[in-house]
Design a protein around this motif. Structure first.
Motif, PDB file in Angstrom:
ATOM      1  N   UNK A   1      11.522 -70.748   9.242  1.00 52.09           N
ATOM      2  CA  UNK A   1      12.550 -70.686  10.278  1.00 52.09           C
ATOM      3  C   UNK A   1      12.506 -71.955  11.111  1.00 52.09           C
ATOM      4  N   UNK A   2      13.648 -72.605  11.200  1.00 50.02           N
ATOM      5  CA  UNK A   2      13.719 -73.825  11.986  1.00 50.02           C
ATOM      6  C   UNK A   2      14.537 -73.586  13.249  1.00 50.02           C
ATOM      7  N   UNK A   3      14.021 -74.142  14.349  1.00 48.76           N
ATOM      8  CA  UNK A   3      14.712 -74.069  15.620  1.00 48.76           C
ATOM      9  C   UNK A   3      14.931 -75.492  16.126  1.00 48.76           C
ATOM     10  N   UNK A   4      15.994 -75.682  16.884  1.00 48.87           N
ATOM     11  CA  UNK A   4      16.358 -77.016  17.363  1.00 48.87           C
ATOM     12  C   UNK A   4      16.086 -77.117  18.868  1.00 48.87           C
ATOM     13  N   UNK A   5      15.499 -78.258  19.261  1.00 52.00           N
ATOM     14  CA  UNK A   5      15.169 -78.478  20.669  1.00 52.00           C
ATOM     15  C   UNK A   5      15.800 -79.767  21.169  1.00 52.00           C
ATOM     16  N   UNK A   6      16.306 -79.703  22.378  1.00 47.84           N
ATOM     17  CA  UNK A   6      16.839 -80.880  23.066  1.00 47.84           C
ATOM     18  C   UNK A   6      15.957 -81.137  24.284  1.00 47.84           C
ATOM     19  N   UNK A   7      15.604 -82.411  24.494  1.00 48.45           N
ATOM     20  CA  UNK A   7      14.711 -82.785  25.584  1.00 48.45           C
ATOM     21  C   UNK A   7      15.450 -83.676  26.573  1.00 48.45           C
ATOM     22  N   UNK A   8      15.656 -83.147  27.797  1.00 51.74           N
ATOM     23  CA  UNK A   8      16.260 -83.940  28.864  1.00 51.74           C
ATOM     24  C   UNK A   8      15.157 -84.584  29.703  1.00 51.74           C
ATOM     25  N   UNK A 203      13.341 -69.777  31.327  1.00 53.26           N
ATOM     26  CA  UNK A 203      14.552 -68.964  31.396  1.00 53.26           C
ATOM     27  C   UNK A 203      14.828 -68.414  30.002  1.00 53.26           C
ATOM     28  N   UNK A 204      14.884 -67.083  29.900  1.00 49.98           N
ATOM     29  CA  UNK A 204      15.045 -66.402  28.607  1.00 49.98           C
ATOM     30  C   UNK A 204      16.425 -65.767  28.527  1.00 49.98           C
ATOM     31  N   UNK A 205      17.186 -66.173  27.533  1.00 47.00           N
ATOM     32  CA  UNK A 205      18.518 -65.627  27.302  1.00 47.00           C
ATOM     33  C   UNK A 205      18.365 -64.171  26.842  1.00 47.00           C
ATOM     34  N   UNK A 206      18.663 -63.250  27.731  1.00 47.95           N
ATOM     35  CA  UNK A 206      18.357 -61.841  27.450  1.00 47.95           C
ATOM     36  C   UNK A 206      19.153 -61.288  26.273  1.00 47.95           C
ATOM     37  N   UNK A 207      20.337 -61.847  25.997  1.00 40.49           N
ATOM     38  CA  UNK A 207      21.117 -61.373  24.855  1.00 40.49           C
ATOM     39  C   UNK A 207      20.480 -61.816  23.534  1.00 40.49           C
ATOM     40  N   UNK A 208      19.888 -62.995  23.529  1.00 44.15           N
ATOM     41  CA  UNK A 208      19.309 -63.527  22.290  1.00 44.15           C
ATOM     42  C   UNK A 208      17.825 -63.227  22.140  1.00 44.15           C
ATOM     43  N   UNK A 209      17.120 -63.125  23.262  1.00 46.30           N
ATOM     44  CA  UNK A 209      15.655 -62.971  23.231  1.00 46.30           C
ATOM     45  C   UNK A 209      15.268 -61.764  24.078  1.00 46.30           C
ATOM     46  N   UNK A 210      15.140 -60.592  23.455  1.00 42.86           N
ATOM     47  CA  UNK A 210      14.823 -59.385  24.226  1.00 42.86           C
ATOM     48  C   UNK A 210      13.357 -59.276  24.625  1.00 42.86           C
ATOM     49  N   UNK A 442       4.034 -70.550  21.638  1.00 39.58           N
ATOM     50  CA  UNK A 442       4.350 -69.264  22.264  1.00 39.58           C
ATOM     51  C   UNK A 442       5.852 -68.990  22.190  1.00 39.58           C
ATOM     52  N   UNK A 443       6.649 -70.061  22.266  1.00 40.39           N
ATOM     53  CA  UNK A 443       8.098 -69.893  22.106  1.00 40.39           C
ATOM     54  C   UNK A 443       8.426 -69.361  20.710  1.00 40.39           C
ATOM     55  N   UNK A 444       7.779 -69.946  19.706  1.00 37.97           N
ATOM     56  CA  UNK A 444       8.034 -69.523  18.322  1.00 37.97           C
ATOM     57  C   UNK A 444       7.641 -68.068  18.108  1.00 37.97           C
ATOM     58  N   UNK A 445       6.539 -67.640  18.737  1.00 35.76           N
ATOM     59  CA  UNK A 445       6.094 -66.254  18.564  1.00 35.76           C
ATOM     60  C   UNK A 445       7.105 -65.272  19.139  1.00 35.76           C
ATOM     61  N   UNK A 446       7.928 -65.741  20.054  1.00 37.93           N
ATOM     62  CA  UNK A 446       8.993 -64.896  20.609  1.00 37.93           C
ATOM     63  C   UNK A 446      10.305 -65.076  19.856  1.00 37.93           C
ATOM     64  N   UNK A 447      10.641 -66.311  19.507  1.00 32.84           N
ATOM     65  CA  UNK A 447      11.938 -66.598  18.893  1.00 32.84           C
ATOM     66  C   UNK A 447      12.051 -66.096  17.455  1.00 32.84           C
ATOM     67  N   UNK A 448      10.951 -66.140  16.700  1.00 30.08           N
ATOM     68  CA  UNK A 448      11.042 -65.756  15.286  1.00 30.08           C
ATOM     69  C   UNK A 448      11.415 -64.281  15.116  1.00 30.08           C
ATOM     70  N   UNK A 449      10.737 -63.351  15.780  1.00 34.14           N
ATOM     71  CA  UNK A 449      11.179 -61.954  15.668  1.00 34.14           C
ATOM     72  C   UNK A 449      12.569 -61.738  16.265  1.00 34.14           C
ATOM     73  N   UNK A 450      12.875 -62.453  17.349  1.00 31.91           N
ATOM     74  CA  UNK A 450      14.170 -62.264  18.012  1.00 31.91           C
ATOM     75  C   UNK A 450      15.324 -62.624  17.094  1.00 31.91           C
ATOM     76  N   UNK A 451      15.121 -63.580  16.198  1.00 26.56           N
ATOM     77  CA  UNK A 451      16.185 -63.965  15.272  1.00 26.56           C
ATOM     78  C   UNK A 451      16.562 -62.811  14.358  1.00 26.56           C
ATOM     79  N   UNK A 452      15.630 -61.881  14.146  1.00 26.14           N
ATOM     80  CA  UNK A 452      15.909 -60.712  13.312  1.00 26.14           C
ATOM     81  C   UNK A 452      15.955 -59.433  14.151  1.00 26.14           C
TER      82      UNK A 452
END
Length: 477
Positions: A1-8, A203-210, A442-452
Motif C-alpha cells: 500500500x502506497x500513500x502520498x505525502x506533501x511537505x510544506x 488532525x485526523x480526517x474522521x470520515x477517512x480515518x476512524x 504510526x501513521x501507516x499503522x492507522x492508515x493501512x486498516x482505514x483504507x479497508x
C-alpha cells in the motif's frame, strides 16, 4: 500500500526522508509513503531537499502579500506572485496527498528570540505562516481532503502562539478533523543522540480515518560518541567541506579546555591557580578566563557536551558562545600507527617531509613554545585535565547528530551554497529523519486498516498526551 505525502516548509528534507524510510506491515501488505514534493521558499533548501530525498522540491513563497511586506519591510518584486490554493494544487500536478506534514518557521516561538522582538510586525508575519499553511492546504485539496495533517513546531508555540493554535484547531474541526496535540522528544522516539522536545498536532480526517493514531514506542537513545566515533577527526580530507573547525580566539580554546565535560560557562568561575598551560615542556600560568556573565545567562554558552551522553538540541548555533555545540572528544587518546599525530620538537631536526599535509596521517605538527595572544584567532589543540580535546562540533557532526546521512552517493554530505552559518541554520531547523520515520510508521499503522474500513487496537498510548512539564489541558480525541 502506497500513500502520498506533501511537505510544506520542507527545509532540507529531514521529515520527508524519514517518511520515505518508513515501513509497516498489515495482513501481508507492506505500507510505504511516497513524497509528492517538498515546498519551501529557500532555493538552497530546495536543492538540499532534492539531493537528500531524491524527490522534487518546489520553491514557493507561502507568504500572503501583506505578510511579505510586513516581514521584508517593502513591496515584493514585480515577478512575485501570491500563492493561491489553486496554484498550490497545480504545483503538485493536480494530485491529492494522503498526508500533509507542515513544519512552519518557529523563530518567533523560540526561546532564543526575545519576547519583545517576537511581537514585532516582522516576526508576527512569520508566525502567521502557521495558519496560512493550513488554510492553503484545506482549500487546495478541498475536493479530496488529506487523511492526516501534521503540524510540528517548538514546544513554546503552545504559549507564545496559543491564539494561532486555537485558530488552526477551529479551522481543522470545521473541515471535519479530530485534533490531538501534545509533545514528544525526538531523541526518544527516533533513538537519536540528542534531546529534542517538539510540539506536534495531528488532525485526523474522521470520515477517512476512524481509528486513533497511537504514540510510537520510546527507544533507547544513543550517545554523542555512538554517532561521531565512525567519523574522521575534524579537518580530515575525507570529511568534506562541512567537516572543518572554525578559527577561534586562543582564549576560547583555553576556556573550552578548562570547562569540565557536561558543564558550561559557569564552570569558568572556579579558581584555576592549581593549573598551568604546558607547551613544549614549558609551563605558563592560566590567565583570567572568567566570562563576567550575569546570573541567568543561558546555560548553553560554552557548554561542553559529554562524549558518553546524548547532546542538547541541535540548533543553528554557529559559535561556542551561542549554543551547546562543543564536545569533549577522547579520540586523541587512541593508539594510531606510528607517525600519526606525530608532534615535532621545536629544538630538534624534523623528520622527512612527505606529501601529506594532514596531521591525522603523519608527523605534520610542531610543538610550538610560543603561546598565542589571547585574542589571536586560529585552531589549537589543548588537551584538558581529563585527557580530552574540548572543541566545537563541525557542521557535518551536527548533521550526523540530527540523523542525516554523512555520505550521499559515496561522497561526504555537502549542502548547497558556501555559507557555514546558512548550513547550520538549515540543519538546526530540520526534522530528524529517524524521529520522522517513527511518526510516519504510526501513521501507516492507522492508515493501512482505514483504507479497508477497518481499524486496530494498540498497546501504545493514543497520540498525543501532554507531558508533565507543560501541564496544558490538551485533549485527545
Amino acid at each position: 500500500m502506497k500513500f502520498k505525502a506533501l511537505h510544506l516548509f520542507a527545509g532540507i528534507g529531514g521529515g520527508a526522508l524519514g517518511f520515505q524510510q518508513a515501513r509497516e506491515e498489515w495482513k501481508g501488505a507492506v505500507g510505504t509513503i511516497e513524497t509528492m514534493a517538498g515546498i519551501d521558499c529557500d532555493a538552497e533548501a530546495c536543492a538540499d531537499f532534492e539531493m537528500i530525498t531524491g524527490a522534487p522540491a518546489i520553491q514557493m513563497d507561502l507568504f500572503s502579500r501583506q505578510q511579505y511586506i510586513d516581514f521584508h519591510g517593502h513591496e515584493p518584486p514585480d515577478d512575485w506572485e501570491e500563492v493561491t490554493p489553486f496554484s498550490l494544487w497545480q504545483a503538485v500536478g493536480g494530485e491529492y496527498p494522503d498526508i500533509v506534514f507542515t513544519s512552519a518557521p518557529c523563530k518567533s516561538f523560540s526561546g532564543l528570540l526575545g519576547q519583545d522582538k517576537a511581537k514585532t510586525k516582522k516576526y508576527q508575519a512569520l508566525s502567521q505562516l502557521t495558519i496560512r499553511g493550513i488554510q492553503l492546504t484545506l482549500k487546495a485539496f478541498e475536493e479530496d481532503l488529506p487523511s492526516l495533517i501534521l503540524f510540528e513546531n517548538v514546544p513554546r508555540i503552545a504559549t507564545r502562539g496559543k491564539h494561532l493554535l486555537d485558530e488552526i484547531k477551529r479551522l481543522l474541526k470545521k473541515y471535519g478533523y479530530a485534533v490531538s496535540d501534545g509533545y514528544h522528544d525526538c531523541g526518544e522516539i527516533g533513538a537519536l543522540a540528542q534531546h529534542r522536545k517538539r510540539y506536534l498536532l495531528i488532525a485526523r480526517n474522521e470520515k477517512k480515518v476512524p481509528a486513533f493514531v497511537y504514540h510510537p514506542p520510546v527507544k533507547k537513545m544513543k550517545t554523542v560518541g555512538d554517532v561521531l566515533k565512525s567519523l574522521p577527526l575534524p579537518d580530515s580530507l575525507t570529511g568534506g567541506k562541512m567537516h572543518r573547525l572554525p578559527k577561534l580566539q586562543f582564549k576560547t580554546w583555553l576556556r573550552l579546555a578548562l570547562i569540565r565535560p557536561g558543564k558550561d560557562w559557569r564552570d569558568l568561575e572556579r579558581n584555576f591557580s592549581q593549573y598551568c598551560l604546558v607547551a613544549d615542556g614549558k609551563e605558563t600560568d592560566i590567565p583570567e578566563v572568567a566570562t563576567g556573565f550575569k546570573d541567568g545567562t543561558h546555560g548553553t554558552i560554552y557548554k561542553v557536551s559529554r562524549w558518553d551522553e546524548a547532546a542538547n538540541t541541535v540548533t543553528g548555533a554557529f559559535r561556542p558562545n551561542n549554543g551547546a555545540i562543543c564536545i569533549a572528544d577522547p579520540r586523541l587518546g587512541c593508539k594510531p600507527r606510528s607517525g600519526t599525530y606525530g608532534i615535532l620538537r621545536w629544538d630538534q631536526v624534523a623528520n622527512t617531509v612527505t606529501g601529506s599535509a594532514d596531521v591525522h596521517a603523519g608527523t605534520c605538527a610542531v610543538a610550538d613554545p610560543r603561546i598565542p595572544e589571547m585574542n589571536e584567532k586560529g585552531q589549537w589543540v589543548i588537551i584538558s585535565e581529563e585527557g580530552n580535546w574540548h572543541r566545537p562540533l563541525t557542521t557535518l557532526e551536527l548533521a550526523a547528530l540530527q540523523g542525516f546521512p554523512v555520505q550521499i552517493n559515496g561522497n561526504p554530505l555537502e549542502l548547497a551554497g558556501n555559507s557555514e552559518a546558512r548550513w547550520r541554520e538549515r540543519i538546526g531547523n530540520a526534522v530528524p529523519p529517524q524521529a520522522s520515520r517513527a511518526i510516519a510508521e504510526t501513521m501507516l499503522r492507522t492508515l493501512m486498516p482505514a483504507r479497508e474500513n477497518e481499524w486496530i487496537m494498540s498497546a501504545e498510548e493514543v497520540w498525543v498526551q501532554p507531558s508533565d512539564e507543560t501541564k496544558n489541558p490538551l485533549q485527545c480525541h
